[in-house]
Design a protein around this motif. Structure first.
Motif, PDB file in Angstrom:
ATOM      1  N   GLN A   1     -46.664  -6.469  20.754  1.00 40.68           N
ATOM      2  CA  GLN A   1     -48.090  -6.104  20.638  1.00 40.68           C
ATOM      3  C   GLN A   1     -49.051  -6.990  20.444  1.00 40.68           C
ATOM      4  O   GLN A   1     -50.325  -6.723  21.056  1.00 40.68           O
ATOM      5  N   GLU A   2     -48.793  -8.219  20.009  1.00 45.42           N
ATOM      6  CA  GLU A   2     -49.797  -9.437  20.154  1.00 45.42           C
ATOM      7  C   GLU A   2     -50.193  -9.668  21.672  1.00 45.42           C
ATOM      8  O   GLU A   2     -51.434  -9.708  21.963  1.00 45.42           O
ATOM      9  N   VAL A   3     -49.174  -9.494  22.497  1.00 44.89           N
ATOM     10  CA  VAL A   3     -49.685  -9.635  24.199  1.00 44.89           C
ATOM     11  C   VAL A   3     -50.422  -8.533  24.380  1.00 44.89           C
ATOM     12  O   VAL A   3     -51.316  -8.717  25.198  1.00 44.89           O
ATOM     13  N   VAL A   4     -49.960  -7.326  24.066  1.00 38.09           N
ATOM     14  CA  VAL A   4     -50.757  -6.163  24.415  1.00 38.09           C
ATOM     15  C   VAL A   4     -51.956  -6.204  24.026  1.00 38.09           C
ATOM     16  O   VAL A   4     -52.959  -5.836  24.735  1.00 38.09           O
ATOM     17  N   ARG A   5     -52.311  -6.635  22.635  1.00 33.10           N
ATOM     18  CA  ARG A   5     -53.631  -6.653  21.822  1.00 33.10           C
ATOM     19  C   ARG A   5     -54.579  -7.624  22.919  1.00 33.10           C
ATOM     20  O   ARG A   5     -55.837  -7.292  23.016  1.00 33.10           O
ATOM     21  N   GLU A   6     -54.024  -8.886  23.009  1.00 31.27           N
ATOM     22  CA  GLU A   6     -54.856  -9.796  24.062  1.00 31.27           C
ATOM     23  C   GLU A   6     -55.235  -9.069  25.178  1.00 31.27           C
ATOM     24  O   GLU A   6     -56.449  -9.403  25.749  1.00 31.27           O
TER      25      GLU A   6
END
Length: 607
Positions: free
Chosen positions: A109-114
């Motif tokens: 999710q953090e990668v997608v958020r970035e």
């Protein structure tokens, strides 16, 4: 693989091009560097040591875990785990549901958020302040203060259960306007449909954003950006007129005052003392009469304005116009949210408030000054009259906010009616003195940092008084002493302080003594939107370099895959084992170990 920073900069550079469509985003999820970047950003949060529904935590983080995630993403077998639902207390005594995702899901999710932030952040409205870089509740409040002058009505927006009622199909359709990558879209679908476990019973999610998900705040901003754009277009048709019409009576009186002043100045030498006094009295009476008037027509049908500020799902609208204008704004908003976003505007909680009363926004009272008095001043020997503050927007701290804070902290005894008495906090007695004073300081400074924009922030001196004597009573209870003796023991000049020893020698920590000054500056180093940390421990950077070094920090073996051992808090370590002493000495909550040493650590065989 491309450098994540370069990729994100490229995305941002094209974000303002409305016709541009982003393709081949999913391939960035094959990039190990993106996951290492995500890990370095989120590893320090204590919640990572709470197991999700898959039973795993951040402990034992390794390159192998990242490679497994990437492999599952490549063959599209990756499936998010349901979030584990827990309930946390709310300020009003109720409980708020919170979802705990697995740590692997947090990383993805953090990668997608970035990636999503790179695409959408540059195109978001300037009226949006929640969950955005370099923005906070303070930037939203200052926008109110600077733009809501002379607002006659407030519309206090309240969306019913926003985060639980986001329509998945509408959200996906919004994303598809800019993203042409079905693999990436499908991944977001998976997170939206992952569901949650409540008391080990699975519940499907038909609407709303992922419970406790890292991408949830950004997805909510993407969703409500539609509302921001609607208001921007609405404002173009709502706002009319360049200036309010002049109040003719006010103008007439001002002209009479000007003529009398000129007559007095021109004929001063030829006027008798009685005549001079009569003219002065007339001018004084005219000025008093003018004080109760406005320079302009307050409800001018040819002049209207609307101002709008949003923080997450909370928004406030200021209307210069009549009550019917404010009612129409509320009605049009209700229709838009219902028809376009499938959201309900609470008709009971979405208040229409006159500027003689206070509107509530982000814990502050938003008020329009009713002070019509004109203040005189002298400059270069001449008397001048300064305009009144009437119509200006001010921010105020509600009294119940700091009272409720004292009650929540159990720092005040309310059994005496209005005569509250500070009391000791029994749950702090077993901590050492340095921890106790640090907790009190953090709580006092945290409340001040949030409410420093209020013109009446000095009212926190009452809060401070209670906290100060609660601190003294807590120490007195700990050592079975009196408050008077405790004051003498911890007094340092006119302040209170705790003395403690370090490797470099003796030191002191002062009880908060910086005062409560009205301050409109915004500090980027202080995140006012997060709960103040009452116990802080230093941590060193370079975690990723240590993971990639392939050298065990215990046995020293090199060129082996490593696993990062995590602890929730350094204070949880007792220092009885050598590896604990090393972590305490280095002030690190992490240790890079080879797999064999990590297994031995958990089995109690490392020392």
């Amino acid at each position: 693989m491309r450098n994540p920073t370069v990729v994100l900069n490229n995305l941002s550079s094209k974000a303002d091009i409305k016709e541009y469509r982003f393709k081949r985003l999913y391939r960035n999820l094959y990039n190990q560097d993106f996951f290492l970047k995500a890990y370095s950003k989120i590893y320090a949060k204590e919640g990572n040591m709470t197991a999700g529904t898959d039973g795993s935590t951040i402990d034992g983080m390794s390159l192998k875990r990242i490679d497994t995630i990437i492999e599952n993403l490549k063959n599209e077998s990756y499936k998010p785990s349901p979030a584990k639902r827990v309930y946390i207390p709310k300020n009003n005594g109720g409980k708020r549901p919170l979802g705990i995702p697995s740590f692997e899901d947090k990383l993805v999710q953090e990668v997608v958020r970035e990636l999503l932030e790179g695409i959408y952040e540059p195109s978001f409205s300037n009226n949006s302040h929640g969950f955005r870089p370099n923005r906070s509740s303070h930037t939203a409040l200052l926008q109110c203060k600077n733009t809501f002058h002379h607002s006659r009505w407030f519309v206090e927006g309240d969306i019913k259960g926003f985060f639980d009622n986001i329509d998945h199909r509408i959200l996906i359709n919004i994303l598809r306007r800019r993203i042409e990558d079905e693999k990436f879209i499908n991944l977001i679908w998976k997170f939206l449909k992952a569901g949650y476990l409540d008391d080990w019973k699975f519940h499907k999610t038909y609407s709303g954003t992922p419970q406790g998900g890292i991408i949830s705040p950004l997805l909510s901003n993407i969703y409500l950006n539609e509302l921001d754009k609607f208001i921007e277009e609405y404002k173009k048709s709502f706002d009319i007129g360049k200036l309010r019409g002049s109040n003719r009576e006010y103008v007439k009186i001002s002209q009479r005052i000007h003529k009398l002043n000129k007559n007095l100045e021109t004929n001063w030498d030829n006027l008798s003392s009685e005549k001079k006094q009569n003219i002065k009295d007339t001018i004084k009476n005219l000025r008093n009469e003018r004080k109760g008037m406005h320079r302009t027509i307050q409800i001018d049908p040819n002049y209207r304005r609307i101002q709008y500020v949003r923080y997450a799902d909370d928004f406030l609208i200021g209307v210069i116009g009549g009550k019917k204008d404010a009612e129409k704004v509320k009605k049009d908003l209700t229709i838009f949210l219902d028809e376009k976003l499938k959201l309900g505007l609470s008709q009971e909680k979405t208040l229409i408030t006159h500027n003689k009363k206070k509107a509530r926004f982000l814990g502050y009272d938003i008020m329009i000054s009713q002070d019509n008095s004109e203040k005189g001043s002298t400059s270069n020997g001449k008397k001048t009259t300064r305009k009144s503050a009437k119509g200006k927007c001010f921010l105020s701290i509600p009294k119940e906010k700091w009272i409720n804070k004292l009650i929540a902290l159990e720092a005040v005894d309310m059994s005496f009616g209005h005569n509250w008495k500070p009391k000791h906090r029994n749950y702090l007695i077993n901590l050492d003195d340095l921890e106790i004073i640090s907790i009190y300081n953090s709580e006092i400074e945290g409340l001040y940092n949030y409410y420093k924009l209020a013109f009446n922030v000095s009212n926190l001196h009452s809060f401070y008084y209670v906290m100060k004597f609660s601190f003294l009573k807590t120490l007195a209870s700990k050592y079975k002493s009196s408050v008077r003796k405790t004051i003498n023991k911890y007094r340092l000049n006119k302040d209170l302080a705790v003395k403690y020893d370090t490797k470099k020698g003796s030191n002191v920590r002062m009880f908060y003594n910086k005062g409560f000054k009205y301050n409109l500056s915004i500090s980027k180093s202080i995140n006012v939107d997060e709960t103040p940390q009452t116990l802080k421990f230093a941590g060193r950077t370079g975690l990723i370099q240590r993971l990639l070094a392939e050298k065990c920090e215990w046995c020293g073996v090199e060129n082996v895959p490593l696993e990062i051992h995590h602890v929730r808090k350094l204070k949880d370590l007792k220092g009885k084992k050598v590896w604990e002493q090393i972590m305490i000495a280095r002030k690190r909550k992490t240790m890079a170990l080879c797999q064999e040493c990590h297994v031995d650590l958990h089995a109690g065989r490392l020392d």
